[in-house]
Scaffold this active site. Structure first.
Site, PDB file in Angstrom:
ATOM      1  N   ARG A  60       0.946  -1.019  -0.015  1.00 37.96           N
ATOM      2  CA  ARG A  60      -0.058  -0.167   0.134  1.00 37.96           C
ATOM      3  C   ARG A  60       0.827   1.156  -0.067  1.00 37.96           C
ATOM      4  O   ARG A  60       2.036   1.213   0.305  1.00 37.96           O
ATOM      5  CB  ARG A  60      -0.804   0.167   1.355  1.00 37.96           C
ATOM      6  CG  ARG A  60      -1.978  -1.060   1.170  1.00 37.96           C
ATOM      7  CD  ARG A  60      -2.919  -0.910   2.525  1.00 37.96           C
ATOM      8  NE  ARG A  60      -2.019  -1.225   3.861  1.00 37.96           N
ATOM      9  CZ  ARG A  60      -1.588  -0.335   4.502  1.00 37.96           C
ATOM     10  NH1 ARG A  60      -1.803   0.888   4.407  1.00 37.96           N
ATOM     11  NH2 ARG A  60      -0.921  -0.818   5.682  1.00 37.96           N
ATOM     12  N   LYS A 200      -8.792  -1.942   0.547  1.00 37.92           N
ATOM     13  CA  LYS A 200      -8.660  -1.153   1.693  1.00 37.92           C
ATOM     14  C   LYS A 200      -9.463   0.483   1.601  1.00 37.92           C
ATOM     15  O   LYS A 200      -9.666   0.624   2.424  1.00 37.92           O
ATOM     16  CB  LYS A 200      -7.149  -0.916   1.686  1.00 37.92           C
ATOM     17  CG  LYS A 200      -6.370  -2.195   2.310  1.00 37.92           C
ATOM     18  CD  LYS A 200      -7.030  -2.599   3.690  1.00 37.92           C
ATOM     19  CE  LYS A 200      -6.241  -3.713   4.230  1.00 37.92           C
ATOM     20  NZ  LYS A 200      -6.765  -4.186   5.601  1.00 37.92           N
ATOM     21  N   HIS A 219     -10.774  -3.685  12.078  1.00 33.35           N
ATOM     22  CA  HIS A 219      -9.687  -4.378  11.071  1.00 33.35           C
ATOM     23  C   HIS A 219      -9.380  -5.742  11.753  1.00 33.35           C
ATOM     24  O   HIS A 219      -8.442  -5.560  12.843  1.00 33.35           O
ATOM     25  CB  HIS A 219      -8.493  -3.486  11.143  1.00 33.35           C
ATOM     26  CG  HIS A 219      -7.373  -4.010  10.200  1.00 33.35           C
ATOM     27  ND1 HIS A 219      -6.075  -3.668  10.366  1.00 33.35           N
ATOM     28  CD2 HIS A 219      -7.635  -4.884   9.338  1.00 33.35           C
ATOM     29  CE1 HIS A 219      -5.482  -4.319   9.464  1.00 33.35           C
ATOM     30  NE2 HIS A 219      -6.234  -4.875   8.681  1.00 33.35           N
ATOM     31  N   SER A 239      -1.316  -5.978   9.455  1.00 33.89           N
ATOM     32  CA  SER A 239      -0.720  -7.046   8.766  1.00 33.89           C
ATOM     33  C   SER A 239       0.489  -7.644   9.285  1.00 33.89           C
ATOM     34  O   SER A 239       1.177  -7.064   9.844  1.00 33.89           O
ATOM     35  CB  SER A 239      -0.597  -6.531   7.265  1.00 33.89           C
ATOM     36  OG  SER A 239      -0.204  -7.324   6.367  1.00 33.89           O
ATOM     37  N   THR A 244      -4.948 -13.608   9.823  1.00 36.42           N
ATOM     38  CA  THR A 244      -5.526 -14.790   8.760  1.00 36.42           C
ATOM     39  C   THR A 244      -4.972 -15.997   9.589  1.00 36.42           C
ATOM     40  O   THR A 244      -5.821 -17.127   9.567  1.00 36.42           O
ATOM     41  CB  THR A 244      -4.696 -14.421   7.383  1.00 36.42           C
ATOM     42  OG1 THR A 244      -5.014 -13.167   7.020  1.00 36.42           O
ATOM     43  CG2 THR A 244      -5.301 -15.646   6.656  1.00 36.42           C
ATOM     44  N   ASP A 258     -10.359 -10.478   7.859  1.00 36.93           N
ATOM     45  CA  ASP A 258      -9.420  -9.187   7.809  1.00 36.93           C
ATOM     46  C   ASP A 258     -10.511  -7.954   8.198  1.00 36.93           C
ATOM     47  O   ASP A 258     -10.029  -7.249   9.002  1.00 36.93           O
ATOM     48  CB  ASP A 258      -8.929  -8.658   6.571  1.00 36.93           C
ATOM     49  CG  ASP A 258      -8.031  -7.778   6.537  1.00 36.93           C
ATOM     50  OD1 ASP A 258      -7.231  -7.587   7.434  1.00 36.93           O
ATOM     51  OD2 ASP A 258      -8.018  -6.997   5.534  1.00 36.93           O
ATOM     52  N   ARG A 324       1.474 -12.304  -1.408  1.00 39.29           N
ATOM     53  CA  ARG A 324       0.320 -12.761  -1.038  1.00 39.29           C
ATOM     54  C   ARG A 324      -0.495 -13.755  -2.118  1.00 39.29           C
ATOM     55  O   ARG A 324      -0.336 -13.761  -3.325  1.00 39.29           O
ATOM     56  CB  ARG A 324      -0.695 -11.418  -0.856  1.00 39.29           C
ATOM     57  CG  ARG A 324      -0.121 -10.641   0.182  1.00 39.29           C
ATOM     58  CD  ARG A 324      -1.091  -9.390   0.488  1.00 39.29           C
ATOM     59  NE  ARG A 324      -0.577  -8.418   1.605  1.00 39.29           N
ATOM     60  CZ  ARG A 324      -1.361  -8.726   2.951  1.00 39.29           C
ATOM     61  NH1 ARG A 324      -2.126  -9.677   3.178  1.00 39.29           N
ATOM     62  NH2 ARG A 324      -0.689  -7.861   3.816  1.00 39.29           N
TER      63      ARG A 324
END
Length: 532
Positions: A60, A200, A219, A239, A244, A258, A324
């Site tokens: 990001r 996002k 989140h 993250s 997860t 998430d 990912r």
């Protein structure tokens, strides 16, 4: 399965988007993958996965996010955390993007954000890249064929990586821009191929809209006990902290990995899929997530692979540590079909402590829970954001500051009121380092973390003996079945106890300094809970 249509009438022109080439509307997964391959956006991998890279942006770009300043947003946006864009600059950006898009082919997906029909948001995604359509079709929730026929978007997301913004003309920071306009109900994304910006941006949007309905946007990942949706748990964390991995418990039903909302009826997943980090992914420790990396249409993003055998290399981070995979929730065998759960009985706050100070688990009072929620301490994990090459201690309020358009206290107060109303037990879980700081200590054993969480969720941990942590004042269990007692006392895991004390004092000071900005907005009991 509906294969979608081309150039449907009155879909995009009604929103002022005209002059495009072919518009591929609501293509299914197979067709999106085939189109992406045909357009040279990637290639097929083992099991029919889609292999792709995202160019120079492998994470990001939080500093390039903007919100349009207007009468609507002037007094509700947390401007210290959100860069402003003027309405006329947004209009120029929009017009220039549409002109740039002229004559080019685009892919449209009409999708839902939110599993609860009462509170969901209907979002239209217009993407330049076919694989972005595949990605967001996995990550959002897919309407039925009948729902598609009557779909009327609440918001529209336009994603055009090939358009480069002009900071002077468009009032942004760089050629990359992610901006949302609450008056026009449009989100623009340009200058980056990183697919995570799509999801996002919607999460940020929901974080603004839902508190007005007394819904807590979170989140977090979430699961519930097998056969008992009322016995649910949420896992807050940035993250790389384990949301997860830890929510994908084979003995519990996965609600989502998430982003969730907590409404008057319980919790609901915002999404319809998962976006899991794959670096070091182990088939023994995480078999279900690992299996998705060989399932049809799973998007494999920024992973190195053998060009002949197509075998993925889960250890090679030469492209990015933020490698990912994106896949639909139904690829996980124990995923909830409804993606709904009751009011959580347990709230887990995950942190990745690079200092090696925090215990693997601690029980929090409601006041302590609000304190740690507002603090949001963790370590940025390599690759999640550009420029981060190794873990860095950081404070990200509400465990998601980059996605918080309102002031943190809005979310803190919501969380506290819901904890009070429904009696959730709160835990702080450290998935970071033990036996020393990053560089000298070891990462917390995942088997120990899982054993502690299992004991917390089934209620047995709370029945055991606890000690008071001298640094933070929370309760720490002295033993847990399947966990070495030594691990529960971090100071004893260090070769040099004095060095631990120095690190602990440093971390305590960091917490205190960071929390000063919230003191004017919080109650006395939260202030008292700050440091034990």
């Amino acid at each position: 399965m509906d294969h979608g249509t081309v150039n449907p009438s009155m879909k995009l022109p009604a929103q002022g988007i005209t002059g495009l080439g072919q518009v591929y509307y609501n293509y299914c997964e197979d067709d999106l993958s085939a189109a992406a391959v045909a357009r040279g956006e990637g290639q097929l991998g083992k099991g029919g996965t889609f292999l792709t890279t995202t160019g120079k942006f492998t994470g990001r770009s939080p500093k390039d996010k903007h919100v349009v300043r207007s009468v609507t947003t002037e007094n509700t946006i947390w401007w210290d955390n959100n860069a402003a864009m003027e309405p006329d600059a947004f209009d120029r950006l929009y017009d220039d993007m549409i002109a740039h898009m002229g004559g080019k082919d685009y892919f449209v997906q009409d999708l839902f954000a939110g599993a609860d029909p009462t509170h969901r948001l209907d979002v239209r995604f217009v993407t330049e890249m076919a694989w972005h359509g595949l990605f967001i079709r996995h990550l959002m929730r897919r309407p039925t064929a009948d729902e598609v026929e009557v779909f009327a978007p609440d918001w529209t997301v336009i994603n055009c990586p090939s358009f480069l913004a002009d900071p002077t003309r468009h009032g942004c920071r760089s050629e990359t821009v992610i901006t949302m306009n609450f008056d026009r109900k449009i989100i623009l994304i340009a200058g980056t191929e990183y697919a995570g910006e799509n999801k996002k941006s919607v999460f940020t949007l929901l974080n603004y809209l839902l508190p007005e309905k007394d819904i807590m946007p979170m989140h977090c990942s979430a699961n519930h006990a097998e056969g008992n949706p009322v016995d649910s748990a949420v896992f807050f964390g940035l993250s790389g902290t384990g949301k997860t991995t830890l929510s994908a418990d084979p003995d519990r039903v996965l609600i989502g990995d998430d982003e969730h909302g907590w409404s008057e009826r319980g919790i609901f997943n915002f999404e319809g899929g998962c976006y899991a980090k794959t670096i070091g992914l182990n088939p023994e420790a995480e078999p279900e997530i690992y299996a998705t990396t060989q399932m049809p249409n799973t998007v494999i993003e920024n992973m190195v692979f053998d060009p002949e055998t197509l075998e993925l290399d889960f250890e090679d981070d030469s492209l990015t540590a933020n490698m990912r995979c994106a896949y639909p929730l139904n690829y996980i065998s124990n995923a909830s079909e409804s993606a709904l759960g009751g009011h959580p009985k347990n709230i887990i706050m995950l942190t990745c402590d690079a200092f090696g100070v925090l215990p693997p688990i601690a029980r929090l009072t409601p006041a302590q829970a609000m304190y740690h929620f507002l603090s949001g301490f963790t370590s940025k994990v390599a690759g999640t954001e550009r420029g981060v090459t190794e873990p860095e201690p950081t404070f990200s309020t509400c465990f998601g500051a980059p996605f918080m358009p309102r002031r943190p206290e809005v979310y803190g107060d919501l969380l506290r009121s819901k904890i009070a109303a429904h009696g959730a037990t709160c835990w702080l879980v450290n998935t970071g380092w033990t036996g020393g700081a990053y560089g000298t200590g070891n990462r917390m054993p995942i088997k120990a973390t899982r054993a502690l969480l299992t004991s917390a969720l089934n209620g047995t941990l709370a029945e055991g003996e606890f000690r008071k942590d001298v640094n933070f004042g929370f309760d720490v269990p002295v033993s847990c079945a399947g966990v070495d007692d030594l691990l529960l006392t971090p100071r004893d895991t260090w070769a040099d106890a004095t060095a631990y004390d120095v690190q602990a004092a440093k971390l305590v000071d960091m917490f205190a300094d960071n929390f000063e900005k919230y003191v004017p907005y919080i109650d006395e009991d939260v202030k008292a809970a700050a440091i034990g």
